[in-house]
Design a protein around this motif. Sequence first.
Motif, mmCIF file in Angstrom:
data_model
loop_
_atom_site.group_PDB
_atom_site.id
_atom_site.type_symbol
_atom_site.label_atom_id
_atom_site.label_comp_id
_atom_site.label_asym_id
_atom_site.label_seq_id
_atom_site.Cartn_x
_atom_site.Cartn_y
_atom_site.Cartn_z
ATOM 1 N N UNK A 57 -26.973 -35.169 -2.876
ATOM 2 C CA UNK A 57 -28.563 -35.318 -2.574
ATOM 3 C C UNK A 57 -29.209 -36.200 -3.792
ATOM 4 N N UNK A 58 -30.156 -36.992 -3.397
ATOM 5 C CA UNK A 58 -30.603 -37.830 -4.385
ATOM 6 C C UNK A 58 -30.286 -39.028 -4.613
ATOM 7 N N UNK A 59 -28.984 -39.585 -4.025
ATOM 8 C CA UNK A 59 -28.284 -40.717 -3.984
ATOM 9 C C UNK A 59 -27.322 -41.011 -4.518
ATOM 10 N N UNK A 60 -26.777 -40.041 -5.530
ATOM 11 C CA UNK A 60 -25.709 -40.227 -6.517
ATOM 12 C C UNK A 60 -24.370 -40.368 -5.565
ATOM 13 N N UNK A 61 -23.646 -41.033 -5.970
ATOM 14 C CA UNK A 61 -22.085 -41.196 -5.407
ATOM 15 C C UNK A 61 -21.050 -40.782 -6.389
ATOM 16 N N UNK A 62 -19.901 -40.356 -5.415
ATOM 17 C CA UNK A 62 -18.760 -40.282 -6.445
ATOM 18 C C UNK A 62 -17.605 -41.135 -5.391
ATOM 19 N N UNK A 63 -16.590 -41.652 -6.163
ATOM 20 C CA UNK A 63 -15.218 -42.196 -5.535
ATOM 21 C C UNK A 63 -14.263 -41.840 -6.243
ATOM 22 N N UNK A 64 -13.336 -41.078 -5.528
ATOM 23 C CA UNK A 64 -11.869 -40.799 -6.187
ATOM 24 C C UNK A 64 -10.968 -41.688 -5.626
ATOM 25 N N UNK A 65 -10.223 -42.518 -6.437
ATOM 26 C CA UNK A 65 -9.177 -43.313 -6.262
ATOM 27 C C UNK A 65 -7.926 -42.967 -6.804
ATOM 28 N N UNK A 66 -6.952 -43.241 -6.194
ATOM 29 C CA UNK A 66 -5.620 -42.701 -6.488
ATOM 30 C C UNK A 66 -4.482 -43.933 -6.642
ATOM 31 N N UNK A 67 -3.314 -43.701 -7.389
ATOM 32 C CA UNK A 67 -2.288 -44.625 -7.245
ATOM 33 C C UNK A 67 -1.056 -43.662 -7.622
ATOM 34 N N UNK A 68 -0.131 -44.194 -7.096
ATOM 35 C CA UNK A 68 1.234 -43.427 -7.231
ATOM 36 C C UNK A 68 1.867 -43.788 -8.510
ATOM 37 N N UNK A 69 2.360 -42.818 -9.349
ATOM 38 C CA UNK A 69 3.017 -43.290 -10.381
ATOM 39 C C UNK A 69 4.522 -43.438 -10.224
ATOM 40 N N UNK A 70 5.088 -44.602 -10.402
ATOM 41 C CA UNK A 70 6.649 -44.807 -10.237
ATOM 42 C C UNK A 70 7.246 -44.470 -11.205
ATOM 43 N N UNK A 71 8.221 -43.517 -11.334
ATOM 44 C CA UNK A 71 9.058 -43.072 -12.200
ATOM 45 C C UNK A 71 10.378 -43.759 -12.377
ATOM 46 N N UNK A 72 10.816 -44.416 -13.387
ATOM 47 C CA UNK A 72 11.873 -45.420 -13.593
ATOM 48 C C UNK A 72 12.938 -44.527 -13.930
ATOM 49 N N UNK A 73 14.086 -44.686 -13.156
ATOM 50 C CA UNK A 73 15.287 -44.020 -13.532
ATOM 51 C C UNK A 73 16.330 -44.883 -14.023
ATOM 52 N N UNK A 74 17.049 -44.622 -15.212
ATOM 53 C CA UNK A 74 17.967 -45.472 -15.868
ATOM 54 C C UNK A 74 19.198 -45.629 -14.936
ATOM 55 N N UNK A 75 19.569 -46.839 -14.619
ATOM 56 C CA UNK A 75 20.903 -46.853 -13.761
ATOM 57 C C UNK A 75 22.132 -47.471 -14.483
ATOM 58 N N UNK A 76 21.868 -47.817 -15.803
ATOM 59 C CA UNK A 76 23.080 -48.303 -16.523
ATOM 60 C C UNK A 76 23.244 -47.326 -17.722
ATOM 61 N N UNK A 77 24.523 -47.004 -17.824
ATOM 62 C CA UNK A 77 24.811 -46.007 -19.098
ATOM 63 C C UNK A 77 25.621 -47.167 -20.024
ATOM 64 N N UNK A 78 24.914 -47.011 -21.323
ATOM 65 C CA UNK A 78 25.501 -47.804 -22.237
ATOM 66 C C UNK A 78 25.982 -46.645 -23.262
ATOM 67 N N UNK A 79 27.457 -46.950 -23.612
ATOM 68 C CA UNK A 79 28.162 -46.061 -24.574
ATOM 69 C C UNK A 79 28.271 -46.460 -25.700
#
Length: 79
Positions: A57-79
Motif C-alpha cells: 500500500x502506498x506504491x512500494x515494491x519488493x522483488x525476491x530473486x533467487x539463483x541456485x548455488x552449485x556445489x563443486x565436488x572434487x573428482x580427482x584425488x591427488x596423493x
Amino acid sequence: MKETLHAVRQGSGAPGRQYEYLILTVRPDESVPVAYQRLREHAEYGKWELERSRLYMGGGRQYWMRRRVLRVERTLDVF
C-alpha cells in the motif's frame, strides 16, 4: 532502489537444493521501468530468477530473486 543479498538457505521446492536470495526494494517515488530494467539485468547477467514480487500500500515494491548455488565436488584425488 535498495538491494539486499541474503545468505544461502534451503529452498522449499526440492530437498537438497541450495538457493541464494537477492531482495530488491523499490520506493514509491522511483519509476517502475527503471526497476524492471534492473530486474532484467540481474536475470540476464547474474543468472537470477524472479521468485516473488510484492506491491505494498502506498506504491512500494519488493522483488525476491533467487539463483541456485552449485556445489563443486572434487573428482580427482591427488596423493
